[in-house]
Design a protein around this motif. Structure first.
Motif, PDB file in Angstrom:
ATOM      1  N   GLY A   1      -4.949 -40.453  56.238  1.00 15.17           N
ATOM      2  CA  GLY A   1      -3.907 -41.453  56.067  1.00 15.17           C
ATOM      3  C   GLY A   1      -4.033 -42.508  57.148  1.00 15.17           C
ATOM      4  O   GLY A   1      -4.970 -42.504  57.936  1.00 15.17           O
ATOM      5  N   ALA A   2      -3.085 -43.419  57.187  1.00 12.41           N
ATOM      6  CA  ALA A   2      -3.105 -44.485  58.187  1.00 12.41           C
ATOM      7  C   ALA A   2      -1.685 -44.799  58.599  1.00 12.41           C
ATOM      8  O   ALA A   2      -0.736 -44.584  57.851  1.00 12.41           O
ATOM      9  CB  ALA A   2      -3.774 -45.729  57.630  1.00 12.41           C
ATOM     10  N   ARG A   3      -1.568 -45.333  59.782  1.00 11.75           N
ATOM     11  CA  ARG A   3      -0.294 -45.758  60.338  1.00 11.75           C
ATOM     12  C   ARG A   3      -0.509 -47.194  60.797  1.00 11.75           C
ATOM     13  O   ARG A   3      -1.294 -47.438  61.710  1.00 11.75           O
ATOM     14  CB  ARG A   3       0.067 -44.857  61.523  1.00 11.75           C
ATOM     15  N   ALA A   4       0.137 -48.138  60.164  1.00 10.99           N
ATOM     16  CA  ALA A   4      -0.026 -49.547  60.530  1.00 10.99           C
ATOM     17  C   ALA A   4       0.771 -49.849  61.793  1.00 10.99           C
ATOM     18  O   ALA A   4       1.859 -49.311  62.003  1.00 10.99           O
ATOM     19  CB  ALA A   4       0.441 -50.450  59.396  1.00 10.99           C
ATOM     20  N   VAL A   5       0.202 -50.695  62.649  1.00 12.06           N
ATOM     21  CA  VAL A   5       0.875 -51.126  63.867  1.00 12.06           C
ATOM     22  C   VAL A   5       0.887 -52.645  63.919  1.00 12.06           C
ATOM     23  O   VAL A   5       0.097 -53.314  63.254  1.00 12.06           O
ATOM     24  CB  VAL A   5       0.189 -50.562  65.137  1.00 12.06           C
ATOM     25  N   CYS A   6       1.804 -53.187  64.706  1.00 17.39           N
ATOM     26  CA  CYS A   6       1.801 -54.627  64.981  1.00 17.39           C
ATOM     27  C   CYS A   6       2.354 -54.817  66.385  1.00 17.39           C
ATOM     28  O   CYS A   6       2.957 -53.902  66.957  1.00 17.39           O
ATOM     29  CB  CYS A   6       2.604 -55.410  63.952  1.00 17.39           C
ATOM     30  N   GLY A   7       2.168 -55.991  66.938  1.00 15.94           N
ATOM     31  CA  GLY A   7       2.594 -56.280  68.304  1.00 15.94           C
ATOM     32  C   GLY A   7       4.095 -56.206  68.473  1.00 15.94           C
ATOM     33  O   GLY A   7       4.851 -56.616  67.591  1.00 15.94           O
TER      34      GLY A   7
ATOM     35  N   GLY B   1     -10.586 -45.016  52.632  1.00 17.69           N
ATOM     36  CA  GLY B   1     -11.192 -45.670  53.738  1.00 17.69           C
ATOM     37  C   GLY B   1     -11.210 -47.169  53.713  1.00 17.69           C
ATOM     38  O   GLY B   1     -11.697 -47.750  54.648  1.00 17.69           O
ATOM     39  N   ASN B   2     -10.681 -47.876  52.673  1.00 23.35           N
ATOM     40  CA  ASN B   2     -10.746 -49.338  52.648  1.00 23.35           C
ATOM     41  C   ASN B   2      -9.504 -49.948  53.313  1.00 23.35           C
ATOM     42  O   ASN B   2      -8.852 -50.811  52.757  1.00 23.35           O
ATOM     43  CB  ASN B   2     -10.902 -49.859  51.217  1.00 23.35           C
ATOM     44  N   TYR B   3      -9.192 -49.480  54.497  1.00 23.59           N
ATOM     45  CA  TYR B   3      -8.016 -49.981  55.193  1.00 23.59           C
ATOM     46  C   TYR B   3      -8.243 -51.379  55.760  1.00 23.59           C
ATOM     47  O   TYR B   3      -7.353 -52.203  55.768  1.00 23.59           O
ATOM     48  CB  TYR B   3      -7.609 -49.020  56.316  1.00 23.59           C
ATOM     49  N   ARG B   4      -9.483 -51.648  56.226  1.00 27.82           N
ATOM     50  CA  ARG B   4      -9.807 -52.955  56.808  1.00 27.82           C
ATOM     51  C   ARG B   4     -10.908 -53.678  56.024  1.00 27.82           C
ATOM     52  O   ARG B   4     -11.101 -54.869  56.199  1.00 27.82           O
ATOM     53  CB  ARG B   4     -10.284 -52.800  58.252  1.00 27.82           C
ATOM     54  N   GLY B   5     -11.641 -52.969  55.226  1.00 19.04           N
ATOM     55  CA  GLY B   5     -12.768 -53.544  54.512  1.00 19.04           C
ATOM     56  C   GLY B   5     -14.080 -53.167  55.175  1.00 19.04           C
ATOM     57  O   GLY B   5     -14.101 -52.531  56.222  1.00 19.04           O
ATOM     58  N   THR B   6     -15.177 -53.582  54.572  1.00 21.84           N
ATOM     59  CA  THR B   6     -16.494 -53.187  55.071  1.00 21.84           C
ATOM     60  C   THR B   6     -17.307 -54.339  55.650  1.00 21.84           C
ATOM     61  O   THR B   6     -18.380 -54.143  56.182  1.00 21.84           O
ATOM     62  CB  THR B   6     -17.317 -52.543  53.939  1.00 21.84           C
ATOM     63  N   ASP B   7     -16.816 -55.567  55.572  1.00 21.70           N
ATOM     64  CA  ASP B   7     -17.531 -56.718  56.130  1.00 21.70           C
ATOM     65  C   ASP B   7     -16.880 -57.108  57.459  1.00 21.70           C
ATOM     66  O   ASP B   7     -17.143 -56.522  58.483  1.00 21.70           O
ATOM     67  CB  ASP B   7     -17.526 -57.872  55.120  1.00 21.70           C
ATOM     68  N   LEU B   8     -15.988 -58.082  57.453  1.00 21.21           N
ATOM     69  CA  LEU B   8     -15.289 -58.490  58.679  1.00 21.21           C
ATOM     70  C   LEU B   8     -14.470 -57.337  59.245  1.00 21.21           C
ATOM     71  O   LEU B   8     -14.369 -57.166  60.456  1.00 21.21           O
ATOM     72  CB  LEU B   8     -14.360 -59.673  58.408  1.00 21.21           C
ATOM     73  N   GLY B   9     -13.891 -56.536  58.377  1.00 23.95           N
ATOM     74  CA  GLY B   9     -13.036 -55.448  58.811  1.00 23.95           C
ATOM     75  C   GLY B   9     -13.751 -54.365  59.589  1.00 23.95           C
ATOM     76  O   GLY B   9     -13.126 -53.590  60.295  1.00 23.95           O
ATOM     77  N   ALA B  10     -15.072 -54.319  59.465  1.00 18.11           N
ATOM     78  CA  ALA B  10     -15.846 -53.309  60.184  1.00 18.11           C
ATOM     79  C   ALA B  10     -16.279 -53.787  61.568  1.00 18.11           C
ATOM     80  O   ALA B  10     -16.912 -53.039  62.298  1.00 18.11           O
ATOM     81  CB  ALA B  10     -17.081 -52.924  59.369  1.00 18.11           C
ATOM     82  N   ASP B  11     -15.939 -55.011  61.944  1.00 21.86           N
ATOM     83  CA  ASP B  11     -16.443 -55.574  63.194  1.00 21.86           C
ATOM     84  C   ASP B  11     -15.683 -55.190  64.447  1.00 21.86           C
ATOM     85  O   ASP B  11     -16.159 -55.415  65.544  1.00 21.86           O
ATOM     86  CB  ASP B  11     -16.478 -57.109  63.112  1.00 21.86           C
ATOM     87  N   TRP B  12     -14.479 -54.639  64.336  1.00 25.79           N
ATOM     88  CA  TRP B  12     -13.719 -54.309  65.534  1.00 25.79           C
ATOM     89  C   TRP B  12     -14.569 -53.485  66.493  1.00 25.79           C
ATOM     90  O   TRP B  12     -15.251 -52.570  66.051  1.00 25.79           O
ATOM     91  CB  TRP B  12     -12.465 -53.506  65.163  1.00 25.79           C
ATOM     92  N   PRO B  13     -14.593 -53.767  67.798  1.00 28.69           N
ATOM     93  CA  PRO B  13     -13.851 -54.787  68.531  1.00 28.69           C
ATOM     94  C   PRO B  13     -14.619 -56.083  68.771  1.00 28.69           C
ATOM     95  O   PRO B  13     -14.317 -56.817  69.698  1.00 28.69           O
ATOM     96  CB  PRO B  13     -13.576 -54.074  69.863  1.00 28.69           C
TER      97      PRO B  13
END
Length: 193
Positions: free
Chosen positions: A179-185, A1-13
């Motif tokens: 799992g995760a699937r990374a995306v980009c623009g 689960g640490n794909y984005r982190g728990t501080d700033l990464g948890a703020d989306w959106p």
């Protein structure tokens, strides 16, 4: 689960303290991926982005272009997806046929994390929105959306609209099913038929 982190990464959106909604924690997988690749917008897909990629720009229920479960999908040698009647364990990615955009294992194998926090009431609002960001994290949203079903699900669970949810700090014992699937623009206009 640490794909984005728990501080700033948890703020989306939500953006906060001079940071954008797409900022992630320095110890997270997305941060490492951004640093190593130089691509600054790698992230988890929103639920809407994941579904668009699954359908490959089409409006069908299944990523092979079908609206219904077909005999071919049920066959033991089907190139469709890993589900409970076909796999007793997580499988290596890329062993089955990709969707029309060349994306592998969108159906089954492992649940895939999305950016969206899960809050059923938010999704039941009935508003038509293009690429919605999902609800903000609050007391109502402590779990993130996961899509694609896992190898433990049924073939019927592998539709484009099926989703599940889990807390980002899910126990290690069940994390192997995620799992995760990374995306980009990118400009997808060339991909859409």
């Amino acid at each position: 689960g640490n794909y984005r982190g728990t501080d700033l990464g948890a703020d989306w959106p939500t953006a906060r303290d001079g940071h954008s909604a797409h900022d992630v924690d320095s110890g997270s997988l997305m941060y490492a991926l951004r640093e190593r690749s130089g691509v600054v917008d790698f992230d988890l897909p929103t639920m809407a982005q994941w579904e668009f990629a699954y359908r490959a720009g089409r409006g069908t229920n299944f990523y092979n272009g079908s609206d219904e479960i077909t005999d071919e999908m049920c066959d033991a040698t089907s190139p469709y997806g890993w589900y409970k009647d076909r796999a007793s364990a997580v499988q290596e990615v890329g062993l089955l046929a990709p969707n029309p955009w060349g994306l592998y294992d969108m159906a089954g194998n492992v649940h895939e994390w999305c950016l969206d926090w899960f809050w059923q009431k938010w999704y039941n609002q009935g508003e038509e929105v293009t690429d919605p960001p999902g609800p903000e994290k609050s007391q109502n949203t402590t779990t993130r959306v996961m899509r694609g079903c896992s190898r433990a699900g049924t073939l019927a669970d592998m539709t484009a609209s099926c989703c599940s949810m889990a807390a980002p700090d899910v126990a290690a014992a069940t994390a192997a099913e995620y799992g995760a699937r990374a995306v980009c623009g990118t400009d997808v206009s060339a991909l859409v038929p």
